[in-house]
Design a protein around this motif. Sequence first.
Motif, PDB file in Angstrom:
ATOM      1  N   SER A 449       0.834  -1.205   0.000  1.00 19.08           N
ATOM      2  CA  SER A 449       0.000   0.000   0.000  1.00 19.08           C
ATOM      3  C   SER A 449       0.874   1.262   0.000  1.00 19.08           C
ATOM      4  N   LEU A 450       2.110   1.149   0.437  1.00 19.73           N
ATOM      5  CA  LEU A 450       3.001   2.314   0.485  1.00 19.73           C
ATOM      6  C   LEU A 450       4.208   2.179  -0.439  1.00 19.73           C
ATOM      7  N   PHE A 451       4.528   0.950  -0.818  1.00 17.96           N
ATOM      8  CA  PHE A 451       5.735   0.709  -1.619  1.00 17.96           C
ATOM      9  C   PHE A 451       5.382  -0.103  -2.869  1.00 17.96           C
ATOM     10  N   ASP A 452       6.168   0.102  -3.935  1.00 11.70           N
ATOM     11  CA  ASP A 452       6.142  -0.796  -5.083  1.00 11.70           C
ATOM     12  C   ASP A 452       7.236  -1.831  -4.860  1.00 11.70           C
ATOM     13  N   ILE A 453       6.850  -3.091  -4.956  1.00 10.32           N
ATOM     14  CA  ILE A 453       7.853  -4.146  -4.762  1.00 10.32           C
ATOM     15  C   ILE A 453       8.573  -4.341  -6.100  1.00 10.32           C
ATOM     16  N   GLU A 454       9.831  -3.925  -6.150  1.00 13.03           N
ATOM     17  CA  GLU A 454      10.597  -3.949  -7.404  1.00 13.03           C
ATOM     18  C   GLU A 454      11.285  -5.290  -7.611  1.00 13.03           C
ATOM     19  N   GLN A 455      11.764  -5.882  -6.522  1.00 11.99           N
ATOM     20  CA  GLN A 455      12.416  -7.191  -6.618  1.00 11.99           C
ATOM     21  C   GLN A 455      12.028  -8.030  -5.412  1.00 11.99           C
ATOM     22  N   LYS A 456      11.929  -9.336  -5.661  1.00 11.87           N
ATOM     23  CA  LYS A 456      11.633 -10.278  -4.576  1.00 11.87           C
ATOM     24  C   LYS A 456      12.506 -11.494  -4.822  1.00 11.87           C
ATOM     25  N   GLN A 457      13.426 -11.760  -3.920  1.00 11.17           N
ATOM     26  CA  GLN A 457      14.396 -12.837  -4.152  1.00 11.17           C
ATOM     27  C   GLN A 457      14.420 -13.769  -2.949  1.00 11.17           C
ATOM     28  N   LEU A 458      14.235 -15.055  -3.212  1.00 16.21           N
ATOM     29  CA  LEU A 458      14.389 -16.053  -2.155  1.00 16.21           C
ATOM     30  C   LEU A 458      15.884 -16.278  -1.925  1.00 16.21           C
ATOM     31  N   ILE A 459      16.306 -16.211  -0.671  1.00 18.52           N
ATOM     32  CA  ILE A 459      17.732 -16.444  -0.382  1.00 18.52           C
ATOM     33  C   ILE A 459      17.972 -17.952  -0.469  1.00 18.52           C
ATOM     34  N   PRO A 460      18.791 -18.403  -1.450  1.00 21.18           N
ATOM     35  CA  PRO A 460      18.953 -19.850  -1.673  1.00 21.18           C
ATOM     36  C   PRO A 460      19.378 -20.587  -0.401  1.00 21.18           C
ATOM     37  N   GLY A 461      18.797 -21.749  -0.212  1.00 20.10           N
ATOM     38  CA  GLY A 461      19.133 -22.575   0.949  1.00 20.10           C
ATOM     39  C   GLY A 461      18.342 -22.219   2.184  1.00 20.10           C
ATOM     40  N   THR A 462      17.468 -21.197   2.085  1.00 24.81           N
ATOM     41  CA  THR A 462      16.653 -20.781   3.229  1.00 24.81           C
ATOM     42  C   THR A 462      15.226 -20.515   2.748  1.00 24.81           C
ATOM     43  N   GLU A 463      14.353 -20.173   3.677  1.00 25.22           N
ATOM     44  CA  GLU A 463      12.994 -19.741   3.294  1.00 25.22           C
ATOM     45  C   GLU A 463      12.862 -18.227   3.427  1.00 25.22           C
ATOM     46  N   ARG A 464      13.973 -17.568   3.655  1.00 12.14           N
ATOM     47  CA  ARG A 464      13.957 -16.113   3.837  1.00 12.14           C
ATOM     48  C   ARG A 464      13.873 -15.408   2.484  1.00 12.14           C
ATOM     49  N   ILE A 465      13.179 -14.255   2.483  1.00 12.73           N
ATOM     50  CA  ILE A 465      12.981 -13.518   1.227  1.00 12.73           C
ATOM     51  C   ILE A 465      13.546 -12.113   1.381  1.00 12.73           C
ATOM     52  N   LEU A 466      14.270 -11.685   0.345  1.00 13.07           N
ATOM     53  CA  LEU A 466      14.827 -10.326   0.330  1.00 13.07           C
ATOM     54  C   LEU A 466      14.014  -9.490  -0.659  1.00 13.07           C
ATOM     55  N   TYR A 467      13.548  -8.331  -0.207  1.00 17.98           N
ATOM     56  CA  TYR A 467      12.729  -7.453  -1.057  1.00 17.98           C
ATOM     57  C   TYR A 467      13.468  -6.151  -1.327  1.00 17.98           C
ATOM     58  N   LEU A 468      13.341  -5.669  -2.545  1.00 12.46           N
ATOM     59  CA  LEU A 468      13.730  -4.289  -2.853  1.00 12.46           C
ATOM     60  C   LEU A 468      12.442  -3.550  -3.173  1.00 12.46           C
ATOM     61  N   MET A 469      12.161  -2.496  -2.413  1.00 10.62           N
ATOM     62  CA  MET A 469      10.913  -1.751  -2.602  1.00 10.62           C
ATOM     63  C   MET A 469      11.226  -0.274  -2.829  1.00 10.62           C
ATOM     64  N   ARG A 470      10.313   0.362  -3.553  1.00 11.87           N
ATOM     65  CA  ARG A 470      10.444   1.797  -3.823  1.00 11.87           C
ATOM     66  C   ARG A 470       9.194   2.475  -3.277  1.00 11.87           C
ATOM     67  N   LYS A 471       9.405   3.556  -2.543  1.00 14.81           N
ATOM     68  CA  LYS A 471       8.258   4.253  -1.941  1.00 14.81           C
ATOM     69  C   LYS A 471       7.383   4.847  -3.042  1.00 14.81           C
ATOM     70  N   LYS A 472       6.073   4.652  -2.910  1.00 10.95           N
ATOM     71  CA  LYS A 472       5.153   5.173  -3.924  1.00 10.95           C
ATOM     72  C   LYS A 472       5.131   6.692  -3.895  1.00 10.95           C
ATOM     73  N   ALA A 473       4.899   7.281  -5.052  1.00  7.25           N
ATOM     74  CA  ALA A 473       4.898   8.748  -5.156  1.00  7.25           C
ATOM     75  C   ALA A 473       3.894   9.361  -4.185  1.00  7.25           C
ATOM     76  N   GLU A 474       2.740   8.723  -4.035  1.00  6.29           N
ATOM     77  CA  GLU A 474       1.720   9.308  -3.152  1.00  6.29           C
ATOM     78  C   GLU A 474       2.085   9.176  -1.672  1.00  6.29           C
ATOM     79  N   ALA A 475       3.058   8.297  -1.370  1.00  8.23           N
ATOM     80  CA  ALA A 475       3.493   8.160   0.027  1.00  8.23           C
ATOM     81  C   ALA A 475       4.632   9.117   0.353  1.00  8.23           C
ATOM     82  N   LEU A 476       5.136   9.836  -0.665  1.00 12.61           N
ATOM     83  CA  LEU A 476       6.276  10.732  -0.439  1.00 12.61           C
ATOM     84  C   LEU A 476       5.866  11.939   0.387  1.00 12.61           C
TER      85      LEU A 476
END
Lengths: 476, 57
Positions: A449-476
């Motif tokens: 609702s506040l960020f655009d999810i630009e990348q979503k990567q599963l960390i190999p060998g784990t169930e952990r997920i790394l996200y790269l998000m960008r704040k939405k213009a309307e949330a600025l």
Amino acid sequence: MTRNHPDHPASYRDPAGFVFRRNGHVYRRVNRVYADDYRQLMDSGLYEKLVSARLLIPHEEVTEEGGPDGPAGPGHYKTLLPLQLSVISYPCEWSPDQLRDAALLTLKVLRIAIGHGMILKDATPRNIQFLEGRAIFIDTLSFERYDPALPWIAYRQFCESFLFPLYLHHYSRQGTHRTLAAYPEGMPAGTLLPLLPFKSRLRAGVWLHVVLPGRVVTAGQAGSAGPRRQVVFDQRKLLLLVGNLEDILRGIRTEAPRAAGWSRYYSETVMSQAYVREKERLFREMIAGIDFSSALDLGANDGYFSTILAEKKARVIAVDDQWACTGTLYRATAAEGLLSPASGGHIYPLCVDIADPTPASGFAHAERSSFTERAQCDLVVALAVVHHLVLTKNIPFTLLADYLALLTRQWLIAEFVPISDEKASALVRDKPVFHKPYDAPAFEAQFASLFDIEQKQLIPGTERILYLMRKKAEAL
Amino acid sequence: MAMLLYIDPGGGSYLVQAIIAAVLGFMFYFKTLWFRIRSFFVRPKSKPPTENDKEPS
């Protein structure tokens, strides 16, 4: 704000001058009442000596004609434009090492000032900031002409705001940040003494600087009707006192005890090397594709990822709520060689609990600004920290997303650790009540609702997920 | 002009400093005296030669 105050609300105490902001810059006005002291500072060679040794913040004098539209009302003498600091921190956010370095810097500046016929009229840790890994004295108006017949006016303030919190830490190993949050003006000797163990009385320093002042104050109160007693003092005695304080400070234990919870999470704990390697690879790929000049690393631990961010020439605020982590990282950044000057990046380690960040405080809540106001950065990094905030502190995803959107100007890198993960399940083993659902879809839904999810990567060998998000213009 | 004290030095702080300085001065005097006495009776140990003490070959 009801009136247009020209001065900064943090600098109202000293009649010698005040700090004010104009056009995004911080200036310092010098009042005529301080003119003679200011001339002595500049003409005696003291300013030059301190600035060339990188002990005092440099400034330039700006004329009212060519300078800012500053307050040059009655009593104005000079307007100074000091070197601008990009990161401001407070003593309640420092590790014990940082407080000790600030104390030793204060005494070093005092020694040099005495050699130039001046003395420090106050001794608060708020006269110090950290610049590129080193403590630097920032209050240009703290110097006054020295009368060798008088003791040091700021001695008690020095003890209460530097020495006593460090003494308490030496025996309790609880850090100094909480002490200074509770006693922002310093901890009185009468408050400290009952908290020290009996064995501390065997130290001459404790007896001289903590026990003795308590006795003298008590005796003084009993006969307080008389005039102030004159004491015999001279420069040699003052230097003996300063030397004694320096010796005591160097003997204070500031390093982390071996069993410090999360310290050395990345370098020594059970987390597998493969996990760290894969996470670092993904992290480096993510930051390679984005532009940022400042970063806030939440739960920085030993600064493994802060160092990677600093390599990108970024100014990195590395935050952890464990003083031992902050201290370890500070020692590493203060030591020459961790970051080459050519890299251009610098790490500012701070001891802050993200679930309870430093509030705005002081008179009218305006003397010291909140952590949130000071920590806003182009990129916020929250690695292996979201599960602590949600599972341990019971902060719902929605509130966490709101706060991280407040801290970042544009980018967010966050790691999601699912409940099935060994580290996450350990947090809820004895604490089953937390906000549900706690899973990746719920996490994404609230942050989307506040960020655009630009990348979503599963960390190999784990169930952990790394996200790269960008704040939405309307949330600025 | 009266000296402007913008922080309170604290009740008895000047007296405390005078006492501490006297104690430290006393300790310093006896430490110096002790080192003089010791150096009179104890011969200083000869230092082992270091790399820098060697004659250039």
